[in-house]
Scaffold this active site. Structure first.
Site, PDB file in Angstrom:
ATOM      1  CB  SER A  16      -0.880  -0.027   0.998  1.00 14.29           C
ATOM      2  OG  SER A  16      -1.603   1.063   1.298  1.00 14.29           O
ATOM      3  CG  HIS A  28      -3.974  -1.515  -1.923  1.00 13.97           C
ATOM      4  ND1 HIS A  28      -5.043  -2.130  -2.360  1.00 13.97           N
ATOM      5  CD2 HIS A  28      -4.235  -0.760  -1.001  1.00 13.97           C
ATOM      6  CE1 HIS A  28      -5.756  -2.008  -1.652  1.00 13.97           C
ATOM      7  NE2 HIS A  28      -5.632  -0.970  -0.735  1.00 13.97           N
ATOM      8  CG  ASP A  33      -5.243   2.647   0.603  1.00 12.70           C
ATOM      9  OD1 ASP A  33      -6.286   1.733   0.386  1.00 12.70           O
ATOM     10  OD2 ASP A  33      -4.151   2.369   1.032  1.00 12.70           O
ATOM     11  CG  MET A  56      -8.444   7.212   2.194  1.00 15.15           C
ATOM     12  SD  MET A  56      -7.601   7.171   4.000  1.00 15.15           S
ATOM     13  CE  MET A  56      -6.686   5.890   3.768  1.00 15.15           C
ATOM     14  CG  HIS A  88      -9.302   0.371  -0.959  1.00 20.81           C
ATOM     15  ND1 HIS A  88      -8.912   0.161   0.244  1.00 20.81           N
ATOM     16  CD2 HIS A  88     -10.669   0.274  -0.772  1.00 20.81           C
ATOM     17  CE1 HIS A  88      -9.741   0.019   1.052  1.00 20.81           C
ATOM     18  NE2 HIS A  88     -11.010   0.470   0.413  1.00 20.81           N
ATOM     19  CG  MET A 127     -11.443   3.589   1.522  1.00 16.99           C
ATOM     20  SD  MET A 127      -9.856   3.389   2.514  1.00 16.99           S
ATOM     21  CE  MET A 127      -8.717   3.566   1.084  1.00 16.99           C
ATOM     22  CG  MET A 151     -11.933  -2.403   4.413  1.00 15.94           C
ATOM     23  SD  MET A 151     -10.592  -2.147   3.490  1.00 15.94           S
ATOM     24  CE  MET A 151      -9.788  -1.281   4.945  1.00 15.94           C
ATOM     25  N   GLY A 185      -1.487   1.271   9.536  1.00 16.09           N
ATOM     26  CA  GLY A 185      -0.717   1.258  10.789  1.00 16.09           C
ATOM     27  C   GLY A 185      -1.651   0.858  12.109  1.00 16.09           C
ATOM     28  CG  ASP A 235      -6.419  -2.848   2.480  1.00 23.99           C
ATOM     29  OD1 ASP A 235      -5.393  -2.484   3.140  1.00 23.99           O
ATOM     30  OD2 ASP A 235      -7.252  -1.955   1.898  1.00 23.99           O
ATOM     31  CB  SER A 274       2.873   0.135   8.726  1.00 22.52           C
ATOM     32  OG  SER A 274       1.374   0.423   8.696  1.00 22.52           O
TER      33      SER A 274
END
Ligand code: DX5
Ligand code: ZN
Length: 217
Positions: free
Chosen positions: A8, A33, A35, A37, A66, A68, A137, A145, A175, A198
């Site tokens: 990620s 990956h 993310d 948001m 992904h 969100m 998820m 993290g 994930d 992380s």
């Protein structure tokens, strides 16, 4: 079988994104990956289109995007044009999930659905045959993290059963909170794709951390 590994980028060094993209290129990882948001669907804002365009310039492996974000249909074509090869929307963010899936598939790319930890797997019973990837998820979305939620193991088994019962062939992606401590159990429960942020980027040697995840069994 070896899992698909998707580091990620959320946990990468944003001051040296090119360097971290090259690390993923040369590693045993399979996908990037990504993310996205919006600060509405989740209580955090990550990055948007201009940053993804930069990642795309350097990435030599498929982009697993992904989303969100609320009402993702507004941006599906944009993310397709930015190079997404797997485009995942949240079940909880779609009013008309089937329509969103059809739109993604109309671009000739893989359509994914992510489920929050509180969302039952059975909510996908009527759409599972239209889905290429289910992202379970294993943390509440929004931040890297966090600690892995143990209930995920049961959800993987239940999803695997649903996939088998319906003769579907979608992949199961996990994930959140994935490490070399839980990877083997995730795979034995039926996971196909492991996302790790992380654990990969905060380790002293990201290349060897990725190699370990890839060869875990
Ligand atoms: C969380 C994101 C994850 C996150 C995982 O909302 O969807 O992809 O980057 O990060 P780790 O592996 O650190 O839990
Ligand atoms: Zn993610």
């Amino acid at each position: 079988m070896q899992p698909i590994i998707a580091p990620s980028v959320l946990a990468a060094d944003f001051g040296n994104l090119e360097q971290d993209c090259k690390m993923i290129n040369t590693s045993d990882a399979d996908w990037f990956h990504i993310d996205i948001m919006d600060g509405v669907f989740v209580p955090n804002i990550s990055f948007g289109m201009p940053v993804l365009a930069e990642i795309q310039k350097h990435a030599q492996k498929p982009l697993d995007v992904h989303l969100m974000i609320v009402d993702p249909d507004r941006y599906l074509e944009t993310f397709h044009k930015l190079g997404a090869e797997i485009l995942t929307v949240h079940y909880e963010a779609c009013k008309h999930l089937h329509r969103s899936l059809q739109l993604i598939k109309s671009f000739g790319i893989k359509a994914g659905v992510a489920l929050n930890p509180h969302t039952p797997v059975q909510h996908l019973r009527d759409t599972i045959q239209d889905i290429d990837l289910v992202c379970l998820m294993s943390v509440n979305p929004g931040f890297g993290g966090q600690s892995f939620i143990e209930k995920t193991y049961d959800k993987i088994k239940e999803l695997k059963q649903l996939i088998e019962d319906t003769n579907s062939n979608c992949l199961i992606e996990i994930d959140g909170g994935v490490t070399d401590k839980n990877a083997a159990k995730l795979i034995s429960c039926g996971a196909d794709v492991l996302v790790a942020g992380s654990h990969v980027f905060k380790s002293a040697d990201s290349l060897s951390t990725i190699k370990t995840l890839k060869n875990v069994n």
